[in-house]
Design an enzyme around this catalytic site. Structure first.
Site, PDB file in Angstrom:
ATOM      1  N   ASP A   7       0.868  -1.193   0.000  1.00 45.18           N
ATOM      2  CA  ASP A   7       0.000   0.000   0.000  1.00 45.18           C
ATOM      3  C   ASP A   7       0.898   1.233   0.000  1.00 45.18           C
ATOM      4  O   ASP A   7       2.085   1.154   0.329  1.00 45.18           O
ATOM      5  CB  ASP A   7      -0.910   0.018   1.235  1.00 45.18           C
ATOM      6  CG  ASP A   7      -1.862   1.218   1.221  1.00 45.18           C
ATOM      7  OD1 ASP A   7      -2.360   1.586   0.142  1.00 45.18           O
ATOM      8  OD2 ASP A   7      -2.096   1.816   2.293  1.00 45.18           O
ATOM      9  N   SER A   8       0.300   2.366  -0.350  1.00 43.23           N
ATOM     10  CA  SER A   8       1.055   3.615  -0.305  1.00 43.23           C
ATOM     11  C   SER A   8       1.457   3.942   1.131  1.00 43.23           C
ATOM     12  O   SER A   8       2.410   4.689   1.347  1.00 43.23           O
ATOM     13  CB  SER A   8       0.188   4.746  -0.845  1.00 43.23           C
ATOM     14  OG  SER A   8      -0.980   4.858  -0.054  1.00 43.23           O
ATOM     15  N   CYS A  63      -4.235  -1.431  -2.191  1.00 44.23           N
ATOM     16  CA  CYS A  63      -4.391   0.004  -2.369  1.00 44.23           C
ATOM     17  C   CYS A  63      -5.321   0.195  -3.563  1.00 44.23           C
ATOM     18  O   CYS A  63      -5.005  -0.239  -4.678  1.00 44.23           O
ATOM     19  CB  CYS A  63      -3.016   0.619  -2.663  1.00 44.23           C
ATOM     20  SG  CYS A  63      -3.069   2.376  -3.064  1.00 44.23           S
ATOM     21  N   GLU A 115      -2.133   9.363   7.609  1.00 47.74           N
ATOM     22  CA  GLU A 115      -0.672   9.179   7.532  1.00 47.74           C
ATOM     23  C   GLU A 115       0.064  10.116   8.499  1.00 47.74           C
ATOM     24  O   GLU A 115       1.147   9.802   8.962  1.00 47.74           O
ATOM     25  CB  GLU A 115      -0.173   9.396   6.097  1.00 47.74           C
ATOM     26  CG  GLU A 115      -0.555   8.280   5.127  1.00 47.74           C
ATOM     27  CD  GLU A 115       0.174   6.955   5.394  1.00 47.74           C
ATOM     28  OE1 GLU A 115       1.377   6.981   5.688  1.00 47.74           O
ATOM     29  OE2 GLU A 115      -0.482   5.895   5.336  1.00 47.74           O
ATOM     30  N   CYS A 173     -11.054   2.698  -0.260  1.00 47.67           N
ATOM     31  CA  CYS A 173      -9.663   3.041   0.038  1.00 47.67           C
ATOM     32  C   CYS A 173      -9.313   2.240   1.282  1.00 47.67           C
ATOM     33  O   CYS A 173     -10.089   2.231   2.253  1.00 47.67           O
ATOM     34  CB  CYS A 173      -9.534   4.536   0.322  1.00 47.67           C
ATOM     35  SG  CYS A 173      -7.927   4.999   1.008  1.00 47.67           S
ATOM     36  N   HIS A 177      -7.302   2.733   3.559  1.00 52.69           N
ATOM     37  CA  HIS A 177      -7.120   3.515   4.792  1.00 52.69           C
ATOM     38  C   HIS A 177      -8.450   3.713   5.537  1.00 52.69           C
ATOM     39  O   HIS A 177      -8.454   3.947   6.733  1.00 52.69           O
ATOM     40  CB  HIS A 177      -6.557   4.906   4.478  1.00 52.69           C
ATOM     41  CG  HIS A 177      -5.074   4.947   4.228  1.00 52.69           C
ATOM     42  ND1 HIS A 177      -4.499   4.415   3.097  1.00 52.69           N
ATOM     43  CD2 HIS A 177      -4.048   5.486   4.949  1.00 52.69           C
ATOM     44  CE1 HIS A 177      -3.182   4.621   3.135  1.00 52.69           C
ATOM     45  NE2 HIS A 177      -2.886   5.269   4.247  1.00 52.69           N
TER      46      HIS A 177
HETATM   47  N1  DGL Z   1      -4.862   3.037   0.823  1.00 55.44           N
HETATM   48  C1  DGL Z   1      -4.819   3.687  -0.463  1.00 55.44           C
HETATM   49  C2  DGL Z   1      -6.079   3.306  -1.240  1.00 55.44           C
HETATM   50  O1  DGL Z   1      -6.656   2.257  -0.969  1.00 55.44           O
HETATM   51  C3  DGL Z   1      -4.583   5.134  -0.233  1.00 55.44           C
HETATM   52  C4  DGL Z   1      -4.091   5.828  -1.422  1.00 55.44           C
HETATM   53  C5  DGL Z   1      -3.345   7.113  -1.172  1.00 55.44           C
HETATM   54  O2  DGL Z   1      -2.177   7.020  -0.816  1.00 55.44           O
HETATM   55  O3  DGL Z   1      -3.909   8.183  -1.399  1.00 55.44           O
HETATM   56  O4  DGL Z   1      -6.496   3.998  -2.132  1.00 55.44           O
END
Ligand code: DGL
Length: 270
Positions: free
Chosen positions: A7-8, A70, A162, A194, A196
């Site tokens: 993931d990011s 992600c 984050e 998402c 997150h």
């Molecule tokens: N968890 C990522 C997603 O599912 C977040 C993406 C981001 O870094 O903006 O989209």
């Protein structure tokens, strides 16, 4: 026999938690590209390059199969990776399709023509890049007809998570839900598109009200992976050890992950 999870940032940990519960015997190597998060405000090209680099890093850990936990990378980069970049002996799987199969009451791999489904009004909450890609609507149209989707780009939420700022993240969630409800006052279902967002799922659920069924991905992705590995056991790579890697500062990422997940997580430098 390790599987990579990317993931990011820390959002993919919501998916990892479900994966480790469903497949306790499989070692997972998690990689968060926290140094470059959020991806949701980047261009598709940029997301493609960053995601390819992260997946290559997970190959070095003996992971031939990588779960792109992600939505932003799944929406903006996955198809291009599979069509133009991925070597024949490697696989990447995204998080979109299991969710859409659940929403449209389909079993894995049911490729029959689109049909009417129970749910007609769906609210999609996702990052600006995921919303802009229209990948959700595209995948939905392959499977269902007559579903009205209202998408809300939830600017700022990933950034706040984050940064470890729970209060800001929750305030932003409430305002995004309000904005969506002005356009679709009574959604039947809400998609947390998402990884997150499950970290603030209670705030989404409270703002949406008890009549809205909230779909999030973690358990659906875990079921999909269990099913995939039963069919393709050779895709378990050579890695043996579970670990958490980050491109960011391991100490600060560990402390934010521990804060949001309410259990200890210890990252090391990628
Ligand atoms: N968890 C990522 C997603 O599912 C977040 C993406 C981001 O870094 O903006 O989209």
């Amino acid at each position: 026999m390790a599987v990579g999870v990317f993931d990011s940032g820390i959002g993919g940990l919501t998916v990892l938690d479900a994966l480790t519960k469903r497949l306790p015997e499989v070692p997972f190597v998690y990689l968060g590209d926290n140094a470059n998060a959020p991806y949701g405000v980047r261009t598709a090209d940029d997301i493609f390059k960053l995601t390819c680099a992260a997946v290559e890093r997970l190959w070095e850990e003996g992971c031939d199969l990588v779960i792109i936990a992600c939505n932003t990378a799944s929406a903006a980069a996955l198809k291009r990776m599979q069509e133009t970049w991925l070597p024949a002996n490697k696989r990447v799987l995204g998080v979109f399709v299991p969710l859409i199969e659940a929403l449209t009451e389909r079993q894995w791999g049911d490729n029959s023509p689109p049909r009417e489904v129970d749910v007609k009004h769906v609210a999609l909450f996702a990052t600006p890049a995921t919303v802009a890609s229209r990948a959700f609507q595209r995948e939905l149209a392959f499977r269902a007809i007559g579903v009205d989707v209202e998408a809300q780009p939830c600017g700022g939420v990933v950034d706040a998570i984050e940064q470890g700022d729970e209060i800001l993240a929750e305030a932003l969630v409430r305002s995004h839900v309000e904005a969506l409800k002005r356009r679709m006052p009574q959604p039947q279902a809400a998609i947390l598109g998402c990884t997150h967002y499950p970290l603030v799922e209670a705030t989404f659920a409270a703002a949406l009200g008890p009549d809205v069924k909230v779909f999030s991905q973690a358990n659906l992705v875990a079921e999909a992976l269990a099913d995939y590995l039963a069919r393709r056991p050779e895709m378990l790579g050579s890695g043996q050890v579970s670990k958490f890697l980050t491109s960011g500062d391991p100490q600060s990422v560990s402390s934010k992950a521990t804060q949001f997940l309410r259990h200890g997580v210890s990252f090391q430098s990628a």
